[in-house]
Each structure stands twice: as structure tokens, then as C-alpha cells.
Design a protein around this motif. Structure first.
Motif, short mmCIF file in Angstrom:
data_model
loop_
_atom_site.label_atom_id
_atom_site.label_comp_id
_atom_site.label_asym_id
_atom_site.label_seq_id
_atom_site.Cartn_x
_atom_site.Cartn_y
_atom_site.Cartn_z
N ALA A 118 0.82 -1.20 0.00
CA ALA A 118 0.00 0.00 0.00
C ALA A 118 0.86 1.25 0.00
CB ALA A 118 -0.93 -0.02 1.21
N ARG A 119 1.96 1.24 0.78
CA ARG A 119 2.77 2.47 0.81
C ARG A 119 4.10 2.30 0.08
NH1 ARG A 119 6.33 2.05 5.06
NH2 ARG A 119 5.95 0.28 6.40
N ARG A 120 4.20 1.21 -0.70
CA ARG A 120 5.42 0.96 -1.48
C ARG A 120 6.66 1.17 -0.60
NH1 ARG A 120 5.75 4.34 -6.43
NH2 ARG A 120 7.03 2.70 -7.29
N SER A 121 6.68 0.44 0.48
CA SER A 121 7.76 0.57 1.47
C SER A 121 9.10 0.15 0.87
CB SER A 121 7.45 -0.32 2.67
OG SER A 121 7.57 -1.69 2.29
N SER A 122 10.17 0.43 1.58
CA SER A 122 11.49 0.04 1.07
C SER A 122 11.59 -1.48 1.01
CB SER A 122 12.61 0.64 1.93
OG SER A 122 12.45 0.23 3.26
N ALA A 123 10.94 -2.19 1.93
CA ALA A 123 10.95 -3.66 1.89
C ALA A 123 10.30 -4.16 0.60
CB ALA A 123 10.21 -4.23 3.11
N TRP A 124 9.19 -3.51 0.23
CA TRP A 124 8.50 -3.88 -1.01
C TRP A 124 9.39 -3.59 -2.22
CZ3 TRP A 124 5.12 -6.40 -3.78
CH2 TRP A 124 4.73 -5.92 -5.04
N ARG A 125 10.01 -2.42 -2.26
CA ARG A 125 10.82 -2.04 -3.42
C ARG A 125 12.07 -2.92 -3.54
NH1 ARG A 125 12.12 3.29 -2.53
NH2 ARG A 125 10.85 3.38 -0.66
N GLU A 126 12.62 -3.31 -2.40
CA GLU A 126 13.75 -4.24 -2.42
C GLU A 126 13.32 -5.59 -2.98
OE1 GLU A 126 16.12 -5.33 1.06
OE2 GLU A 126 16.31 -3.17 1.42
N TYR A 127 12.13 -6.02 -2.56
CA TYR A 127 11.60 -7.28 -3.08
C TYR A 127 11.44 -7.21 -4.60
CZ TYR A 127 8.09 -10.49 -4.79
OH TYR A 127 7.43 -11.40 -5.58
N VAL A 128 10.88 -6.11 -5.09
CA VAL A 128 10.64 -5.96 -6.53
C VAL A 128 11.97 -6.07 -7.30
CG1 VAL A 128 9.81 -4.40 -8.35
CG2 VAL A 128 8.54 -4.59 -6.20
N CYS A 129 12.99 -5.42 -6.78
CA CYS A 129 14.31 -5.45 -7.42
C CYS A 129 14.88 -6.87 -7.43
CB CYS A 129 15.25 -4.49 -6.70
SG CYS A 129 16.95 -4.58 -7.27
N GLU A 130 14.83 -7.55 -6.28
CA GLU A 130 15.38 -8.91 -6.21
C GLU A 130 14.58 -9.86 -7.09
OE1 GLU A 130 18.24 -9.77 -4.96
OE2 GLU A 130 18.54 -7.74 -4.22
N SER A 131 13.28 -9.65 -7.15
CA SER A 131 12.44 -10.49 -7.99
C SER A 131 12.80 -10.30 -9.47
CB SER A 131 10.97 -10.15 -7.74
OG SER A 131 10.15 -10.95 -8.55
N PHE A 132 13.07 -9.05 -9.85
CA PHE A 132 13.50 -8.76 -11.23
C PHE A 132 14.79 -9.52 -11.54
CE2 PHE A 132 16.25 -6.15 -13.96
CZ PHE A 132 15.46 -6.02 -15.09
#
Ligand SMILES: [Zn+2]
Length: 174
Positions: A118-132
């Protein structure tokens, strides 16, 4: 491993022993601090350090190296494309997709809570990068099967389509 269509300035690759990461810094040698890691990338310095033990395992070495190269690709990707990939993962979360295509993404995914999205936290953004990066390694390292490839088939297909549409089969800017 097939040659990757990498485009960009040279990246130095070196092997080291006993890699550990601590507070965002890479430690080599046998110190007790930090957590053990297979590899680390220094995007600005254009350097990848792989753990020496990977030399004994060609497939794992290829998978880890391609993952690290995709960290460089992520930086070059640009906001619009990064956001597009993020939306793809948001869709997966909405469909309650379990699993991932590598442990570094999986270990982050399992810790996420709805508020992270919901707030695009740093944990979420790190996950997106690692998933990529894990998706890139899954697609282009030549490793067909791996115990860490746990994402369901239909989600894998959508990721493959996105990567192909993005032209990574033809050129990977790093
Ligand atoms: Zn990574």
C-alpha cells in the motif's frame, strides 16, 4: 550458458572467499560478523564479487552471476519500466501467488505485509528489485530446474512475456 546480449561499459568480475554482508558493506575473509552471501554487486564501481566456492558449481555460478548482472540492468531500466514490472508483481500478490524464482526474492516476499504494498515501502521495493534479478537469472542463466524455482507456471509465463516484450532477449543494457 549462452552469451548474454549485454550492452554497457565493462564490469569487473572477481572471486573472493567467505563473503559476508554487514550493514550494506561486503566483508571478505573469515570474520564472524554479517550474513553469508554468494555475491555482491557494486553498480557505481562496476564490479561484481562472487564467492570462490561458486567456481566448483558451474550452474549455480551462472545463475548467481546473471542475477548480479540484472542488478545493473535494473539501474538502467528507467522508472517507467521499473513501475511496469512492479505492477506485474502487484498483480501476482493480488492473485495470492506463492513462491518465487530464487531465494533472495522469496525471503523478502514472505516477510511482506499488505501495508508494504500500500505504501510501497522500502521492503517492497527491495523485493521488486530482487524479484526482477531472479527472474532474469531464471530466464537467461540456462539453468532449467532449480529447487528455488517455486513460482507457479502461469505467473512464470507472465514474467517471461514481460521480459521478452522488454527486449531482454535481444539486448540487456547494463
Ligand atoms: Zn540481488
Amino acid at each position: 550458458m549462452k552469451a548474454l546480449p549485454l550492452e554497457g561499459r565493462p564490469i569487473t568480475l572477481r572471486f573472493d572467499a567467505g563473503l559476508r554482508a554487514h550493514r550494506g558493506k561486503l566483508l571478505a575473509g573469515s570474520g564472524a560478523r554479517g550474513i553469508a552471501v554468494h555475491a555482491a554487486s557494486f553498480v557505481r564501481r562496476r564490479e561484481i564479487v562472487l564467492d570462490r566456492t561458486l567456481k566448483k558449481n558451474r550452474e549455480e555460478c551462472a545463475r548467481v552471476l546473471v542475477h548480479e548482472l540484472f542488478h545493473f540492468a535494473w539501474v538502467k531500466l528507467g522508472n517507467r519500466m521499473r513501475r511496469e514490472f512492479e505492477r506485474l508483481l502487484e498483480g501476482e500478490m493480488g492473485s495470492r501467488a506463492r513462491g518465487e524464482l530464487g531465494w533472495s526474492a522469496e525471503m523478502r516476499k514472505v516477510k511482506l505485509v499488505p501495508a508494504d504494498l500500500a505504501r510501497r515501502s522500502s521492503a517492497w521495493r527491495e523485493y521488486v528489485c530482487e524479484s526482477f534479478c531472479e527472474t532474469g537469472a531464471w530466464l537467461y542463466s540456462g539453468v532449467g530446474r532449480h529447487e528455488e524455482f517455486t513460482l507457479a507456471g502461469r505467473f512464470r509465463s507472465a514474467r517471461r512475456e514481460w521480459f521478452e516484450r522488454s527486449g531482454f532477449g535481444v539486448r540487456i543494457p547494463v
